[in-house]
Design a protein around this motif. Structure first.
Motif, PDB file in Angstrom:
ATOM      1  N   PHE A 136       0.462  -7.684   3.970  1.00 38.62           N
ATOM      2  CA  PHE A 136      -0.103  -6.465   4.539  1.00 38.62           C
ATOM      3  C   PHE A 136      -0.666  -5.548   3.449  1.00 38.62           C
ATOM      4  O   PHE A 136      -1.693  -4.893   3.653  1.00 38.62           O
ATOM      5  N   ILE A 137      -0.004  -5.512   2.295  1.00 37.82           N
ATOM      6  CA  ILE A 137      -0.548  -4.718   1.184  1.00 37.82           C
ATOM      7  C   ILE A 137      -1.876  -5.301   0.722  1.00 37.82           C
ATOM      8  O   ILE A 137      -2.839  -4.570   0.451  1.00 37.82           O
ATOM      9  N   SER A 138      -1.930  -6.632   0.675  1.00 36.16           N
ATOM     10  CA  SER A 138      -3.180  -7.301   0.272  1.00 36.16           C
ATOM     11  C   SER A 138      -4.299  -7.022   1.266  1.00 36.16           C
ATOM     12  O   SER A 138      -5.452  -6.810   0.871  1.00 36.16           O
ATOM     13  N   ILE A 139      -3.961  -7.015   2.557  1.00 37.36           N
ATOM     14  CA  ILE A 139      -4.961  -6.702   3.571  1.00 37.36           C
ATOM     15  C   ILE A 139      -5.468  -5.271   3.387  1.00 37.36           C
ATOM     16  O   ILE A 139      -6.669  -4.998   3.508  1.00 37.36           O
ATOM     17  N   SER A 140      -4.555  -4.332   3.072  1.00 34.22           N
ATOM     18  CA  SER A 140      -4.972  -2.942   2.855  1.00 34.22           C
ATOM     19  C   SER A 140      -5.853  -2.820   1.610  1.00 34.22           C
ATOM     20  O   SER A 140      -6.734  -1.963   1.550  1.00 34.22           O
ATOM     21  N   ASN A 141      -5.618  -3.680   0.615  1.00 34.45           N
ATOM     22  CA  ASN A 141      -6.477  -3.691  -0.572  1.00 34.45           C
ATOM     23  C   ASN A 141      -7.827  -4.322  -0.275  1.00 34.45           C
ATOM     24  O   ASN A 141      -8.846  -3.952  -0.879  1.00 34.45           O
ATOM     25  N   PHE A 142      -7.822  -5.271   0.635  1.00 34.47           N
ATOM     26  CA  PHE A 142      -9.049  -5.986   1.004  1.00 34.47           C
ATOM     27  C   PHE A 142      -9.946  -5.157   1.920  1.00 34.47           C
ATOM     28  O   PHE A 142     -11.181  -5.231   1.845  1.00 34.47           O
ATOM     29  N   LEU A 143      -9.345  -4.322   2.756  1.00 35.22           N
ATOM     30  CA  LEU A 143     -10.070  -3.617   3.814  1.00 35.22           C
ATOM     31  C   LEU A 143     -11.223  -2.751   3.322  1.00 35.22           C
ATOM     32  O   LEU A 143     -12.323  -2.815   3.895  1.00 35.22           O
ATOM     33  N   VAL A 206      -7.583  -9.103  -5.592  1.00 36.49           N
ATOM     34  CA  VAL A 206      -6.723  -9.039  -4.409  1.00 36.49           C
ATOM     35  C   VAL A 206      -6.085 -10.407  -4.156  1.00 36.49           C
ATOM     36  O   VAL A 206      -4.870 -10.519  -3.921  1.00 36.49           O
ATOM     37  N   VAL A 207      -6.897 -11.438  -4.200  1.00 32.80           N
ATOM     38  CA  VAL A 207      -6.403 -12.796  -3.964  1.00 32.80           C
ATOM     39  C   VAL A 207      -5.471 -13.241  -5.090  1.00 32.80           C
ATOM     40  O   VAL A 207      -4.403 -13.806  -4.851  1.00 32.80           O
ATOM     41  N   SER A 216       0.397  -5.207  -5.484  1.00 37.35           N
ATOM     42  CA  SER A 216       0.632  -3.766  -5.551  1.00 37.35           C
ATOM     43  C   SER A 216      -0.573  -3.059  -4.946  1.00 37.35           C
ATOM     44  O   SER A 216      -1.669  -3.626  -4.912  1.00 37.35           O
ATOM     45  N   PRO A 217      -0.383  -1.843  -4.445  1.00 38.71           N
ATOM     46  CA  PRO A 217      -1.529  -1.103  -3.891  1.00 38.71           C
ATOM     47  C   PRO A 217      -2.622  -0.929  -4.945  1.00 38.71           C
ATOM     48  O   PRO A 217      -2.332  -0.710  -6.124  1.00 38.71           O
ATOM     49  N   TRP A 222     -10.255   1.385  -2.842  1.00 37.86           N
ATOM     50  CA  TRP A 222     -10.712   2.413  -1.909  1.00 37.86           C
ATOM     51  C   TRP A 222     -11.765   3.311  -2.557  1.00 37.86           C
ATOM     52  O   TRP A 222     -12.723   3.729  -1.901  1.00 37.86           O
ATOM     53  N   ILE A 223     -11.592   3.569  -3.853  1.00 36.38           N
ATOM     54  CA  ILE A 223     -12.582   4.382  -4.560  1.00 36.38           C
ATOM     55  C   ILE A 223     -13.901   3.631  -4.674  1.00 36.38           C
ATOM     56  O   ILE A 223     -14.975   4.164  -4.353  1.00 36.38           O
ATOM     57  N   ALA A 224     -13.827   2.366  -5.123  1.00 40.54           N
ATOM     58  CA  ALA A 224     -15.044   1.559  -5.273  1.00 40.54           C
ATOM     59  C   ALA A 224     -15.715   1.326  -3.925  1.00 40.54           C
ATOM     60  O   ALA A 224     -16.943   1.447  -3.797  1.00 40.54           O
ATOM     61  N   GLY A 225     -14.896   0.994  -2.900  1.00 41.06           N
ATOM     62  CA  GLY A 225     -15.458   0.786  -1.573  1.00 41.06           C
ATOM     63  C   GLY A 225     -16.099   2.045  -1.032  1.00 41.06           C
ATOM     64  O   GLY A 225     -17.176   2.005  -0.423  1.00 41.06           O
TER      65      GLY A 225
END
Length: 245
Positions: A136-143, A206-207, A216-217, A222-225
């Motif tokens: 789930f942390i990885s998904i939040s990093n991927f989103l 992320v992968v 880790s978060p 989020w900044i780059a996205g």
């Protein structure tokens, strides 16, 4: 704006491509699970770690197909756009309404895919709460990278860039561009770190984090996205407002 959003929502749910794309994405999630479940233990280790590690890699590949969701729903819209503009709807409203509707629906489908893979993983494999948390942390990093790519793809679609060229641009930007930037900057700066924050490198990280068990978060995602989304909206709206239909 609200009325136009409602009309776009109505058009979206009447398109066959919407249902094909949504069901296809969910079937891919199921297919991955079936494939790994049926693999021999002597060749592959059917554990949550292996399953979700490979699932993350597959998601990275498959989200190019999901980005085409935008193209399938909104491609070849010249006639509709001309009629909409004739009714006095501003180009900015058209641009943003189509983005909000398709992105909102896509995120719902994406969330359904995540829930489905977790359910199948718990059902078919030995559950591991620690790995599930990492997933789930990885998904939040991927989103945020997923959203930024969708917005980038939306801009290219609204500017009526050819589908093949769109796919090539998105594929290059989110897979190879970071390495190319790193190679170029290394010619001028010895300890080059800027390219790490390029979306393609963050996506790979992320992968890698999940596969290596060091999740880790990643607030930098989020900044780059966010930067990519803002730039795409500013540049995309400017170009779309100047485009003739």
């Amino acid at each position: 704006m609200i009325n136009y959003l409602a009309s776009e929502k109505y058009r979206l749910f009447r398109r066959t491509a919407f249902y094909i794309s949504s069901v296809g994405y969910l079937l891919i999630s199921c297919g991955i699970t079936v494939v790994y479940k049926n693999m021999s233990d002597s060749f592959f280790e059917t554990t949550w770690l292996f399953y979700f590690s490979n699932l993350l890699i597959t998601v990275v590949i498959n989200f190019f197909m999901v980005v085409l969701f935008n193209s399938l729903l909104m491609g070849k819209n010249d006639g509709v756009l001309k009629q909409t503009l004739a009714f006095g709807i501003s180009k900015q409203t058209i641009f943003l309404a189509k983005l909000l509707i398709t992105l909102g629906v896509l995120l719902v489908v994406f969330a359904a895919g995540v829930i489905l893979t977790v359910f199948l993983g718990e059902t078919l494999f030995t559950a591991d709460p620690g790995i599930l948390k990492d997933y789930f942390i990885s998904i939040s990093n991927f989103l945020p990278l997923f959203i930024s790519m969708f917005v980038f793809g939306h801009v290219l679609t609204m500017l009526q860039i050819s589908q093949i060229f769109r796919i090539l641009v998105l594929f290059f930007s989110y897979t190879l561009a970071g390495e190319l930037l790193y190679g170029i900057l290394r010619l001028f700066v010895k300890n080059e770190q800027l390219s790490y924050y390029f979306p393609s490198n963050l996506l790979a990280e992320v992968v890698n984090q999940f596969f290596e068990g060091r999740v880790s978060p990643m607030p930098e995602n989020w900044i780059a996205g966010g930067i990519v989304v803002v730039l795409c909206l500013i540049i995309g709206l400017s170009l779309f407002n100047r485009k003739d239909f």
